[in-house]
Design a protein around this motif. Structure first.
Motif, PDB file in Angstrom:
ATOM      1  N   TYR A 154      30.109  39.884  41.345  1.00  0.00           N
ATOM      2  CA  TYR A 154      29.848  41.225  40.417  1.00  0.00           C
ATOM      3  C   TYR A 154      31.542  41.606  40.849  1.00  0.00           C
ATOM      4  CZ  TYR A 154      28.221  45.731  41.588  1.00  0.00           C
ATOM      5  OH  TYR A 154      27.913  47.255  41.543  1.00  0.00           O
ATOM      6  N   LEU A 155      32.074  41.479  42.069  1.00  0.00           N
ATOM      7  CA  LEU A 155      33.683  42.140  42.076  1.00  0.00           C
ATOM      8  C   LEU A 155      34.496  41.782  41.045  1.00  0.00           C
ATOM      9  CD1 LEU A 155      34.659  42.335  46.046  1.00  0.00           C
ATOM     10  CD2 LEU A 155      34.304  44.581  44.413  1.00  0.00           C
ATOM     11  N   THR A 156      34.424  40.385  40.343  1.00  0.00           N
ATOM     12  CA  THR A 156      35.977  40.301  39.454  1.00  0.00           C
ATOM     13  C   THR A 156      35.443  39.561  38.375  1.00  0.00           C
ATOM     14  OG1 THR A 156      35.508  37.699  40.479  1.00  0.00           O
ATOM     15  CG2 THR A 156      36.771  39.019  42.150  1.00  0.00           C
ATOM     16  N   ARG A 157      33.879  39.469  37.529  1.00  0.00           N
ATOM     17  CA  ARG A 157      33.802  39.408  36.793  1.00  0.00           C
ATOM     18  C   ARG A 157      33.997  40.309  35.296  1.00  0.00           C
ATOM     19  NH1 ARG A 157      27.500  38.260  35.156  1.00  0.00           N
ATOM     20  NH2 ARG A 157      26.937  40.520  35.311  1.00  0.00           N
ATOM     21  N   GLY A 158      35.019  39.433  34.483  1.00  0.00           N
ATOM     22  CA  GLY A 158      35.376  40.516  33.285  1.00  0.00           C
ATOM     23  C   GLY A 158      37.496  40.816  33.511  1.00  0.00           C
ATOM     24  N   GLY A 159      37.386  39.988  34.097  1.00  0.00           N
ATOM     25  CA  GLY A 159      38.653  39.950  34.174  1.00  0.00           C
ATOM     26  C   GLY A 159      39.655  41.526  33.984  1.00  0.00           C
ATOM     27  N   VAL A 160      40.334  41.712  33.498  1.00  0.00           N
ATOM     28  CA  VAL A 160      40.705  43.013  33.382  1.00  0.00           C
ATOM     29  C   VAL A 160      39.912  44.353  33.744  1.00  0.00           C
ATOM     30  CG1 VAL A 160      42.945  42.420  31.931  1.00  0.00           C
ATOM     31  CG2 VAL A 160      41.223  43.355  30.675  1.00  0.00           C
ATOM     32  N   ASN A 161      38.204  43.979  33.045  1.00  0.00           N
ATOM     33  CA  ASN A 161      37.790  44.720  33.049  1.00  0.00           C
ATOM     34  C   ASN A 161      36.765  44.983  33.915  1.00  0.00           C
ATOM     35  OD1 ASN A 161      39.013  46.059  30.877  1.00  0.00           O
ATOM     36  ND2 ASN A 161      37.589  44.805  29.658  1.00  0.00           N
ATOM     37  N   ASN A 165      39.761  45.857  39.132  1.00  0.00           N
ATOM     38  CA  ASN A 165      40.756  46.006  38.893  1.00  0.00           C
ATOM     39  C   ASN A 165      40.267  47.733  38.273  1.00  0.00           C
ATOM     40  OD1 ASN A 165      42.514  43.651  38.718  1.00  0.00           O
ATOM     41  ND2 ASN A 165      41.511  43.146  37.341  1.00  0.00           N
ATOM     42  N   GLN A 166      38.774  48.227  38.105  1.00  0.00           N
ATOM     43  CA  GLN A 166      38.704  49.707  38.111  1.00  0.00           C
ATOM     44  C   GLN A 166      38.891  49.836  39.493  1.00  0.00           C
ATOM     45  OE1 GLN A 166      34.605  49.968  36.991  1.00  0.00           O
ATOM     46  NE2 GLN A 166      34.445  52.294  37.566  1.00  0.00           N
ATOM     47  N   ILE A 167      38.714  49.896  40.793  1.00  0.00           N
ATOM     48  CA  ILE A 167      38.705  50.401  41.820  1.00  0.00           C
ATOM     49  C   ILE A 167      40.280  50.106  42.221  1.00  0.00           C
ATOM     50  CG2 ILE A 167      38.497  50.171  44.465  1.00  0.00           C
ATOM     51  CD1 ILE A 167      35.718  48.743  44.077  1.00  0.00           C
ATOM     52  N   ILE A 168      41.296  49.213  41.636  1.00  0.00           N
ATOM     53  CA  ILE A 168      42.294  49.781  41.961  1.00  0.00           C
ATOM     54  C   ILE A 168      43.312  50.775  40.946  1.00  0.00           C
ATOM     55  CG2 ILE A 168      44.967  47.815  41.587  1.00  0.00           C
ATOM     56  CD1 ILE A 168      43.311  45.196  42.789  1.00  0.00           C
ATOM     57  N   ASN A 169      43.248  50.312  39.799  1.00  0.00           N
ATOM     58  CA  ASN A 169      43.467  51.184  39.142  1.00  0.00           C
ATOM     59  C   ASN A 169      43.357  52.622  39.494  1.00  0.00           C
ATOM     60  OD1 ASN A 169      44.355  49.431  37.112  1.00  0.00           O
ATOM     61  ND2 ASN A 169      42.655  49.664  35.815  1.00  0.00           N
TER      62      ASN A 169
END
Length: 347
Positions: A154-161, A165-169
């Motif tokens: 749930y947290l990590t699939r999708g690679g850069v998306n 990663n969205q949360i970190i951005n």
């Protein structure tokens, strides 16, 4: 409210096609309409149980605001469309007084309850450890940790998306070295908070230590995940506080010996006021290894015992005992004396 406010989307005029459109101010009549449409949900909340008029609503909100003692809070990633339909997966709240950034996962997010997570309730996936941590536990030959497959994906699939990663951005523009990062969530959202805190504690762009505070979180990893979390704790990079209640069975699942909790546990009672919460932290053996807590099975899951309102009432009942606790001191008593300097100012 446990569900999205009825009528809010139509009143405010939000739409998928214009998520950034300017939002009109609500009139008293429109606020009254929202109150009328949501009487049942409001009655279940201690803060809004007496709300019947627009002025009651404003008074209740003012009372809540005053509890923050002058703290200026702001949600920095607000998505009005997701908020209106109840699908906002997380919020990032900035507290300028305490110099604190909090990532709060939404346990009512519909995607979090989708079948693909529940169908993987016992399955695990291997996750590589960063090189820095591998070196510290090389004697155990641990190169991977195992995490709950559903929550991890749930947290990590999708690679850069990916969601992580969205949360970190979203965090990077507001999280300066002067601010401390907190991650929190209730129930299954607490599982996400545990995993996110674990991963961002390795991120060189994120100020550490990262503090994770969860309510009624299920287990998310195996013994190697638990040991890796401990090494992050003694390195001063991660603090984890798990709050559970006597009646909640969610923290005892997945009911498998392949899973173990990490971090410091505080157990509260929903039926009685405690002088001091029951504390638990895994013991460390003389050789430096961790003594794994005894396996705890679970009875049939009862969702009503894991309700956020139950936790809120339990915390309010035990508020006097909780405010006397210092998480840094608890860690120190357990032999982990690395956080006092980092948190000397605000805690």
């Amino acid at each position: 409210a446990k569900e999205p406010f009825k009528g809010l989307q139509s009143i405010v005029g939000l739409s998928e096609s214009a998520p950034n459109a300017e939002k009109p101010k609500l009139t008293l009549a429109q606020i009254q309409s929202i109150v009328e449409d949501n009487k049942e949900a409001l009655s279940k909340s201690a803060a809004f149980s007496d709300v019947t008029t627009p002025q009651d609503m404003l008074d209740a909100l003012t009372k809540i605001s005053n509890r923050t003692s002058g703290r200026k809070l702001a949600i920095v990633n607000l998505n009005p469309v997701e908020l209106a339909r109840g699908d906002m997966p997380y919020a990032i709240v900035k507290d300028d007084k305490l110099k604190r950034i909090t990532v709060a996962f939404n346990s009512k997010n519909s995607a979090l309850k989708s079948d693909w997570i529940l169908q993987r309730s016992y399955r695990q996936r291997n996750v590589k450890l960063p090189r820095a941590l591998k070196a510290k536990i090389s004697g155990d030959r641990i190169t991977h940790v195992k995490q709950h497959e559903g929550f991890s994906l749930y947290l990590t699939r999708g690679g850069v998306n990916s969601l992580s990663n969205q949360i970190i951005n979203d965090l990077l523009p507001v999280l300066t070295p002067k601010y401390k990062l907190y991650v929190t969530g209730h129930g299954m959202a607490g599982a996400l908070a545990t995993l996110l805190a674990f991963h961002v504690a390795f991120d060189s762009t994120i100020p550490t230590p990262v503090s994770c505070v969860t309510l009624g979180s299920p287990r998310v990893g195996d013994a190697s995940f638990w040991r890796a979390s401990y090494l992050l704790e003694i390195s001063g990079k991660l603090r984890t506080c798990r709050i559970v209640t006597d009646s909640d069975t969610l923290p005892t699942i997945p009911a498998s010996k392949d899973y173990a909790h990490a971090g410091y546990q505080l157990r509260l009672s929903p039926s009685s006021k405690l002088v001091k919460p029951q504390e638990y932290y895994p013991a460390v053996k003389d050789d430096g290894s961790l003594r794994k807590p005894a396996f705890q099975s679970t009875k049939k899951f009862n969702a009503s015992k894991s309700d956020p309102q139950t936790y809120l009432e339990c915390i309010e009942m035990n508020q006097e005992a909780l405010v006397e606790l210092d998480l840094n001191e608890l860690y120190k008593q357990a032999g982990v004396d690395v956080f006092s300097a980092a948190y000397a100012v605000d805690e």
